[in-house]
Design a protein around this motif. Structure first.
Motif, short mmCIF file in Angstrom:
data_model
loop_
_atom_site.label_atom_id
_atom_site.label_comp_id
_atom_site.label_asym_id
_atom_site.label_seq_id
_atom_site.Cartn_x
_atom_site.Cartn_y
_atom_site.Cartn_z
N ARG A 96 20.49 -42.31 1.28
CA ARG A 96 20.57 -43.09 0.04
C ARG A 96 21.46 -42.41 -0.99
NH1 ARG A 96 15.45 -42.69 -1.90
NH2 ARG A 96 14.77 -43.82 -0.05
N HIS A 97 21.35 -41.08 -1.08
CA HIS A 97 22.09 -40.35 -2.11
C HIS A 97 23.35 -39.66 -1.58
CE1 HIS A 97 19.04 -41.03 -5.16
NE2 HIS A 97 18.15 -40.86 -4.19
N LYS A 98 23.60 -39.83 -0.28
CA LYS A 98 24.77 -39.24 0.37
C LYS A 98 24.89 -37.74 0.10
CE LYS A 98 27.29 -43.50 0.72
NZ LYS A 98 27.76 -43.75 2.04
N VAL A 99 23.80 -37.04 0.41
CA VAL A 99 23.77 -35.58 0.27
C VAL A 99 23.38 -34.96 1.60
CG1 VAL A 99 23.26 -35.60 -2.20
CG2 VAL A 99 21.37 -35.56 -0.58
N ARG A 100 23.77 -33.72 1.80
CA ARG A 100 23.49 -33.01 3.05
C ARG A 100 22.47 -31.89 2.88
NH1 ARG A 100 27.96 -34.15 6.68
NH2 ARG A 100 29.38 -35.51 5.55
N ARG A 101 22.09 -31.65 1.62
CA ARG A 101 21.08 -30.62 1.33
C ARG A 101 20.17 -31.15 0.24
NH1 ARG A 101 25.97 -28.59 0.46
NH2 ARG A 101 26.92 -27.33 2.06
N LEU A 102 18.88 -30.87 0.38
CA LEU A 102 17.92 -31.29 -0.63
C LEU A 102 17.03 -30.13 -1.03
CD1 LEU A 102 16.65 -34.67 0.88
CD2 LEU A 102 17.95 -34.39 -1.23
N PRO A 103 16.87 -29.90 -2.32
CA PRO A 103 15.87 -28.94 -2.77
C PRO A 103 14.48 -29.48 -2.43
CG PRO A 103 17.41 -29.51 -4.54
CD PRO A 103 17.64 -30.47 -3.42
N VAL A 104 13.60 -28.60 -2.00
CA VAL A 104 12.23 -28.98 -1.65
C VAL A 104 11.32 -28.51 -2.79
CG1 VAL A 104 10.36 -28.75 0.03
CG2 VAL A 104 12.75 -28.75 0.80
N ILE A 105 10.57 -29.49 -3.33
CA ILE A 105 9.73 -29.24 -4.49
C ILE A 105 8.26 -29.38 -4.10
CG2 ILE A 105 9.17 -30.06 -6.83
CD1 ILE A 105 12.00 -28.95 -6.61
N ASP A 106 7.44 -28.44 -4.58
CA ASP A 106 5.99 -28.53 -4.43
C ASP A 106 5.43 -28.52 -5.85
OD1 ASP A 106 3.43 -28.56 -3.50
OD2 ASP A 106 3.45 -26.53 -2.68
N HIS A 108 6.03 -28.77 -9.36
CA HIS A 108 7.27 -28.59 -10.13
C HIS A 108 8.06 -27.38 -9.65
CE1 HIS A 108 6.40 -31.73 -12.99
NE2 HIS A 108 5.17 -31.23 -13.13
N ASP A 109 7.58 -26.74 -8.59
CA ASP A 109 8.19 -25.50 -8.13
C ASP A 109 9.16 -25.73 -6.99
OD1 ASP A 109 6.61 -24.03 -9.93
OD2 ASP A 109 4.97 -23.92 -8.48
N LEU A 110 10.32 -25.11 -7.09
CA LEU A 110 11.29 -25.11 -6.00
C LEU A 110 10.82 -24.12 -4.95
CD1 LEU A 110 14.16 -25.88 -4.91
CD2 LEU A 110 14.98 -23.85 -6.13
N ILE A 111 10.61 -24.61 -3.72
CA ILE A 111 10.10 -23.70 -2.68
C ILE A 111 11.08 -23.53 -1.52
CG2 ILE A 111 7.69 -24.12 -3.26
CD1 ILE A 111 7.59 -25.87 -0.65
N GLY A 112 12.16 -24.29 -1.51
CA GLY A 112 13.12 -24.15 -0.42
C GLY A 112 14.21 -25.20 -0.49
N ILE A 113 15.05 -25.19 0.54
CA ILE A 113 16.14 -26.16 0.69
C ILE A 113 16.07 -26.67 2.12
CG2 ILE A 113 18.65 -26.46 0.79
CD1 ILE A 113 17.93 -25.91 -2.00
N VAL A 114 16.24 -27.97 2.28
CA VAL A 114 16.33 -28.52 3.62
C VAL A 114 17.75 -29.08 3.78
CG1 VAL A 114 15.40 -30.82 3.06
CG2 VAL A 114 15.22 -29.95 5.37
N ALA A 115 18.39 -28.66 4.86
CA ALA A 115 19.78 -29.05 5.12
C ALA A 115 19.83 -30.01 6.30
CB ALA A 115 20.62 -27.81 5.43
N LEU A 116 20.91 -30.75 6.36
CA LEU A 116 21.12 -31.71 7.44
C LEU A 116 20.93 -31.05 8.80
CD1 LEU A 116 22.02 -34.47 8.47
CD2 LEU A 116 24.38 -33.73 8.17
N ALA A 117 21.44 -29.85 8.98
CA ALA A 117 21.33 -29.17 10.27
C ALA A 117 19.87 -28.94 10.66
CB ALA A 117 22.08 -27.85 10.24
N GLU A 118 19.02 -28.63 9.69
CA GLU A 118 17.60 -28.40 9.98
C GLU A 118 16.92 -29.71 10.39
OE1 GLU A 118 16.93 -24.69 6.96
OE2 GLU A 118 17.14 -26.70 6.14
N VAL A 119 17.28 -30.79 9.72
CA VAL A 119 16.73 -32.09 10.08
C VAL A 119 17.21 -32.48 11.48
CG1 VAL A 119 16.55 -34.53 9.44
CG2 VAL A 119 16.64 -32.78 7.65
N ALA A 120 18.48 -32.21 11.75
CA ALA A 120 19.06 -32.56 13.05
C ALA A 120 18.33 -31.85 14.19
CB ALA A 120 20.54 -32.20 13.08
#
Length: 138
Positions: A96-106, A108-120
């Motif tokens: 939807r947002h045409k991005v390859r990396r997303l910050p992961v929030i728990d 209000h805290d940033l706990i990680g990043i998920v990248a296209l390669a990890e999803v793949a």
């Protein structure tokens, strides 16, 4: 289906809003990454800074990377994913947002990043192919 928490890269390091683009680039090089979350003094996510941002919005425009601050590139509300959202939601959000990396929030805290390669790696090839189509189609 795996969740963002299960497939993300944990402990994402931020660039602070008051750090220079030069400092951000040095951090990217040290960490061997192409993007960094931009965090405020309150440790809340303000946006994302990519190596492409540095090249296109700073260097190509003749700006001084030592005097530009990372916070200047925190535009709008950052696109994120919840820690417990599943891989299907990650795919929908990336597409939807045409991005390859997303910050992961728990919360209000940033706990990680998920990248296209990890999803793949976590999903069947057909789902990943659909996402690649969404990312590369205007």
């Amino acid at each position: 289906m795996p969740t963002a928490r299960e497939i993300m890269t944990p402990h994402a390091e931020c660039v602070n809003v008051d750090e220079s683009i030069t400092e951000a680039a040095e951090k990217m090089a040290r960490l061997d990454v192409g993007s960094l979350p931009i965090c405020g003094t309150d440790n809340r996510l303000k946006g994302m800074l990519t190596d492409r941002d540095i090249v296109v919005k700073v260097l190509a425009k003749g700006k001084d990377p030592k005097s530009c601050l990372a916070g200047e590139f925190a535009e709008g509300k950052p696109v994120t994913i919840g820690a417990d959202d599943d891989a299907a939601e990650i795919l929908r959000t990336m597409g939807r947002h045409k991005v390859r990396r997303l910050p992961v929030i728990d919360g209000h805290d940033l706990i990680g990043i998920v990248a296209l390669a990890e999803v793949a790696r976590a999903l069947p090839d057909s789902r990943v192919g659909d996402l690649l189509d969404a990312l590369t189609t205007d």
